[in-house]
Design a protein around this motif. Structure first.
Motif, PDB file in Angstrom:
ATOM      1  N   VAL A 186      60.124  71.889  57.821  1.00 34.50           N
ATOM      2  CA  VAL A 186      59.809  71.949  56.393  1.00 34.50           C
ATOM      3  C   VAL A 186      60.124  70.577  55.804  1.00 34.50           C
ATOM      4  CG1 VAL A 186      60.314  73.041  54.172  1.00 34.50           C
ATOM      5  CG2 VAL A 186      60.305  74.412  56.275  1.00 34.50           C
ATOM      6  N   VAL A 187      59.077  69.878  55.319  1.00 31.19           N
ATOM      7  CA  VAL A 187      59.211  68.498  54.853  1.00 31.19           C
ATOM      8  C   VAL A 187      59.055  68.452  53.336  1.00 31.19           C
ATOM      9  CG1 VAL A 187      58.332  66.141  55.046  1.00 31.19           C
ATOM     10  CG2 VAL A 187      58.242  67.694  57.035  1.00 31.19           C
ATOM     11  N   THR A 188      59.967  67.739  52.680  1.00 32.67           N
ATOM     12  CA  THR A 188      59.905  67.519  51.233  1.00 32.67           C
ATOM     13  C   THR A 188      59.831  66.017  50.974  1.00 32.67           C
ATOM     14  OG1 THR A 188      61.293  69.485  50.881  1.00 32.67           O
ATOM     15  CG2 THR A 188      60.983  67.998  49.009  1.00 32.67           C
ATOM     16  N   PRO A 189      58.733  65.503  50.429  1.00 32.35           N
ATOM     17  CA  PRO A 189      58.637  64.066  50.161  1.00 32.35           C
ATOM     18  C   PRO A 189      59.709  63.613  49.170  1.00 32.35           C
ATOM     19  CG  PRO A 189      56.480  65.111  50.036  1.00 32.35           C
ATOM     20  CD  PRO A 189      57.492  66.212  50.086  1.00 32.35           C
ATOM     21  N   PRO A 190      60.026  62.323  49.147  1.00 30.26           N
ATOM     22  CA  PRO A 190      61.029  61.822  48.201  1.00 30.26           C
ATOM     23  C   PRO A 190      60.645  62.130  46.748  1.00 30.26           C
ATOM     24  CG  PRO A 190      60.486  60.150  49.833  1.00 30.26           C
ATOM     25  CD  PRO A 190      59.501  61.256  50.010  1.00 30.26           C
ATOM     26  N   ASN A 191      61.650  62.484  45.950  1.00 32.61           N
ATOM     27  CA  ASN A 191      61.466  62.755  44.518  1.00 32.61           C
ATOM     28  C   ASN A 191      60.486  63.885  44.242  1.00 32.61           C
ATOM     29  OD1 ASN A 191      63.195  60.494  43.764  1.00 32.61           O
ATOM     30  ND2 ASN A 191      61.479  59.158  44.313  1.00 32.61           N
ATOM     31  N   GLU A 192      60.421  64.831  45.186  1.00 32.40           N
ATOM     32  CA  GLU A 192      59.575  65.999  45.009  1.00 32.40           C
ATOM     33  C   GLU A 192      60.421  67.259  45.165  1.00 32.40           C
ATOM     34  OE1 GLU A 192      57.297  67.601  44.000  1.00 32.40           O
ATOM     35  OE2 GLU A 192      55.301  67.120  44.727  1.00 32.40           O
ATOM     36  N   THR A 193      59.941  68.354  44.589  1.00 35.90           N
ATOM     37  CA  THR A 193      60.639  69.632  44.712  1.00 35.90           C
ATOM     38  C   THR A 193      59.831  70.634  45.529  1.00 35.90           C
ATOM     39  OG1 THR A 193      59.669  70.369  42.603  1.00 35.90           O
ATOM     40  CG2 THR A 193      61.833  69.321  42.505  1.00 35.90           C
ATOM     41  N   HIS A 194      58.569  70.302  45.811  1.00 31.47           N
ATOM     42  CA  HIS A 194      57.721  71.181  46.612  1.00 31.47           C
ATOM     43  C   HIS A 194      57.708  70.699  48.066  1.00 31.47           C
ATOM     44  CE1 HIS A 194      56.294  71.900  42.499  1.00 31.47           C
ATOM     45  NE2 HIS A 194      55.983  73.120  42.925  1.00 31.47           N
ATOM     46  N   SER A 195      57.769  71.653  48.978  1.00 31.85           N
ATOM     47  CA  SER A 195      57.835  71.341  50.412  1.00 31.85           C
ATOM     48  C   SER A 195      56.567  71.775  51.125  1.00 31.85           C
ATOM     49  CB  SER A 195      59.043  72.040  51.042  1.00 31.85           C
ATOM     50  OG  SER A 195      60.238  71.643  50.396  1.00 31.85           O
ATOM     51  N   HIS A 196      56.421  71.240  52.325  1.00 32.82           N
ATOM     52  CA  HIS A 196      55.283  71.611  53.175  1.00 32.82           C
ATOM     53  C   HIS A 196      55.818  71.979  54.550  1.00 32.82           C
ATOM     54  CE1 HIS A 196      51.254  71.527  54.935  1.00 32.82           C
ATOM     55  NE2 HIS A 196      51.798  70.898  55.970  1.00 32.82           N
ATOM     56  N   ARG A 197      55.403  73.124  55.041  1.00 32.21           N
ATOM     57  CA  ARG A 197      55.825  73.566  56.379  1.00 32.21           C
ATOM     58  C   ARG A 197      54.739  73.208  57.385  1.00 32.21           C
ATOM     59  NH1 ARG A 197      59.035  79.112  57.780  1.00 32.21           N
ATOM     60  NH2 ARG A 197      59.174  78.844  60.048  1.00 32.21           N
ATOM     61  N   MET A 198      55.148  72.570  58.470  1.00 31.47           N
ATOM     62  CA  MET A 198      54.214  72.112  59.495  1.00 31.47           C
ATOM     63  C   MET A 198      54.733  72.513  60.876  1.00 31.47           C
ATOM     64  SD  MET A 198      55.191  68.030  59.507  1.00 31.47           S
ATOM     65  CE  MET A 198      54.327  67.707  61.046  1.00 31.47           C
ATOM     66  N   PRO A 199      53.830  72.746  61.844  1.00 35.23           N
ATOM     67  CA  PRO A 199      54.291  73.061  63.209  1.00 35.23           C
ATOM     68  C   PRO A 199      54.912  71.825  63.858  1.00 35.23           C
ATOM     69  CG  PRO A 199      51.903  72.862  63.162  1.00 35.23           C
ATOM     70  CD  PRO A 199      52.360  72.791  61.742  1.00 35.23           C
ATOM     71  N   LEU A 200      56.034  72.018  64.525  1.00 35.82           N
ATOM     72  CA  LEU A 200      56.700  70.909  65.214  1.00 35.82           C
ATOM     73  C   LEU A 200      57.599  71.483  66.301  1.00 35.82           C
ATOM     74  CD1 LEU A 200      57.244  67.838  65.283  1.00 35.82           C
ATOM     75  CD2 LEU A 200      59.212  68.265  63.790  1.00 35.82           C
ATOM     76  N   SER A 201      57.389  71.024  67.501  1.00 39.06           N
ATOM     77  CA  SER A 201      58.196  71.503  68.621  1.00 39.06           C
ATOM     78  C   SER A 201      59.232  70.455  68.997  1.00 39.06           C
ATOM     79  CB  SER A 201      57.293  71.807  69.823  1.00 39.06           C
ATOM     80  OG  SER A 201      58.057  72.257  70.920  1.00 39.06           O
ATOM     81  N   VAL A 202      60.499  70.810  68.838  1.00 41.56           N
ATOM     82  CA  VAL A 202      61.618  69.926  69.147  1.00 41.56           C
ATOM     83  C   VAL A 202      62.663  70.747  69.906  1.00 41.56           C
ATOM     84  CG1 VAL A 202      63.521  68.578  68.202  1.00 41.56           C
ATOM     85  CG2 VAL A 202      61.242  68.407  67.183  1.00 41.56           C
ATOM     86  N   SER A 203      63.103  70.213  71.047  1.00 41.15           N
ATOM     87  CA  SER A 203      64.124  70.901  71.842  1.00 41.15           C
ATOM     88  C   SER A 203      65.379  70.044  71.894  1.00 41.15           C
ATOM     89  CB  SER A 203      63.610  71.168  73.255  1.00 41.15           C
ATOM     90  OG  SER A 203      64.590  71.840  74.034  1.00 41.15           O
ATOM     91  N   THR A 204      66.496  70.637  71.538  1.00 43.48           N
ATOM     92  CA  THR A 204      67.784  69.936  71.566  1.00 43.48           C
ATOM     93  C   THR A 204      68.768  70.721  72.433  1.00 43.48           C
ATOM     94  OG1 THR A 204      68.590  71.109  69.600  1.00 43.48           O
ATOM     95  CG2 THR A 204      67.382  69.048  69.231  1.00 43.48           C
ATOM     96  N   PRO A 205      69.835  70.057  72.892  1.00 45.10           N
ATOM     97  CA  PRO A 205      70.845  70.780  73.678  1.00 45.10           C
ATOM     98  C   PRO A 205      71.479  71.892  72.843  1.00 45.10           C
ATOM     99  CG  PRO A 205      71.114  68.422  73.923  1.00 45.10           C
ATOM    100  CD  PRO A 205      70.138  68.639  72.810  1.00 45.10           C
ATOM    101  N   ALA A 206      71.993  72.873  73.513  1.00 44.52           N
ATOM    102  CA  ALA A 206      72.600  74.007  72.832  1.00 44.52           C
ATOM    103  C   ALA A 206      73.812  73.588  72.023  1.00 44.52           C
ATOM    104  CB  ALA A 206      72.968  75.077  73.850  1.00 44.52           C
ATOM    105  N   ASP A 207      74.518  72.556  72.497  1.00 39.55           N
ATOM    106  CA  ASP A 207      75.712  72.116  71.788  1.00 39.55           C
ATOM    107  C   ASP A 207      75.443  70.873  70.933  1.00 39.55           C
ATOM    108  OD1 ASP A 207      75.246  70.409  73.832  1.00 39.55           O
ATOM    109  OD2 ASP A 207      77.338  70.229  74.485  1.00 39.55           O
TER     110      ASP A 207
END
Length: 223
Positions: A186-207
């Motif tokens: 969910v991305v919110t541009p600078p100085n904005e209050t409305h957000s945009h949800r986009m598909p994004l696949s990111v994998s991080t370690p469990a810890d």
């Protein structure tokens, strides 16, 4: 009684000439008297109609009326259109709004980096400056990216159809385990209050909560 002597022809002619001369003189005197009376009456009439000191020009009242008419015409004449102070913000390089942006992602320069691309899809130029907001979402919850310290925030101006980006940094999952997989952002541009949800696949370690942080750079500093 003595009888009056008869007048000679010469005397009669002299008498007639004298009578003619006298009659002419009387007529001339009468004409002069009449002319004097007319002139005197005309001068008196002109003196009564024209005030003292007047040269026959329009009276002050007439002059002011004429001037007033000119003033009124000048006051009602339209002036140059002021300039417009109510132009839309986007028409003069105002803040880029979420509704006028498209969002996409692409690979970064290194492992653990993703570029988030912002494109101006509006009809006018816009600008933005600062850090965006970004939340990674998974089945297990949401993680908010932090601002990467030490990165200056440039002012970015986008003409219609132009792109900019920022970087998302995260610790890649290299442990071989399942880790945590985020499927959207969910991305919110600078100085904005409305957000945009986009598909994004990111994998991080469990810890990853105790390891390197998930961060974002300012808009315009992705590359």
């Amino acid at each position: 009684m003595r009888s009056k002597p008869d007048l000679t022809t010469g005397e009669l002619m002299r008498l007639r000439k004298s009578s003619v001369v006298i009659a002419a003189a009387v007529a001339a005197l009468s004409l002069t008297a009449c002319e004097d009376g007319v002139n005197t009456g005309s001068a008196a009439s002109a003196s009564a109609e024209v005030p003292s000191g007047s040269s026959g020009s329009a009276s002050p009242a007439a002059t002011e009326s004429s001037g007033g008419g000119d003033t009124q015409a000048s006051a009602s004449a339209p002036g140059p259109a002021p300039a417009s102070a109510s132009a839309p913000a986007s028409a003069s390089g105002g803040t880029c709004r979420t509704a006028d942006l498209s969002f996409s992602s692409s690979g970064g320069m290194a492992e653990g980096e993703v570029l988030i691309n912002l494109r101006n899809t509006g009809s006018a130029s816009c600008s933005m400056r600062g850090f965006p907001g970004l939340d990674l979402k998974s089945e297990d919850g949401t993680v908010s990216a932090e601002r990467q310290s030490g990165r200056p925030a440039p002012t970015v101006t986008l003409t219609p159809g132009q792109n900019t980006n920022f970087s998302l940094h995260f610790p890649p999952n290299t442990s071989g385990g399942s880790g945590v997989t985020f499927t959207s952002a969910v991305v919110t541009p600078p100085n904005e209050t409305h957000s945009h949800r986009m598909p994004l696949s990111v994998s991080t370690p469990a810890d990853s909560g105790s390891g390197p942080r998930i961060t974002v750079t300012p808009v315009g500093s992705g590359k």
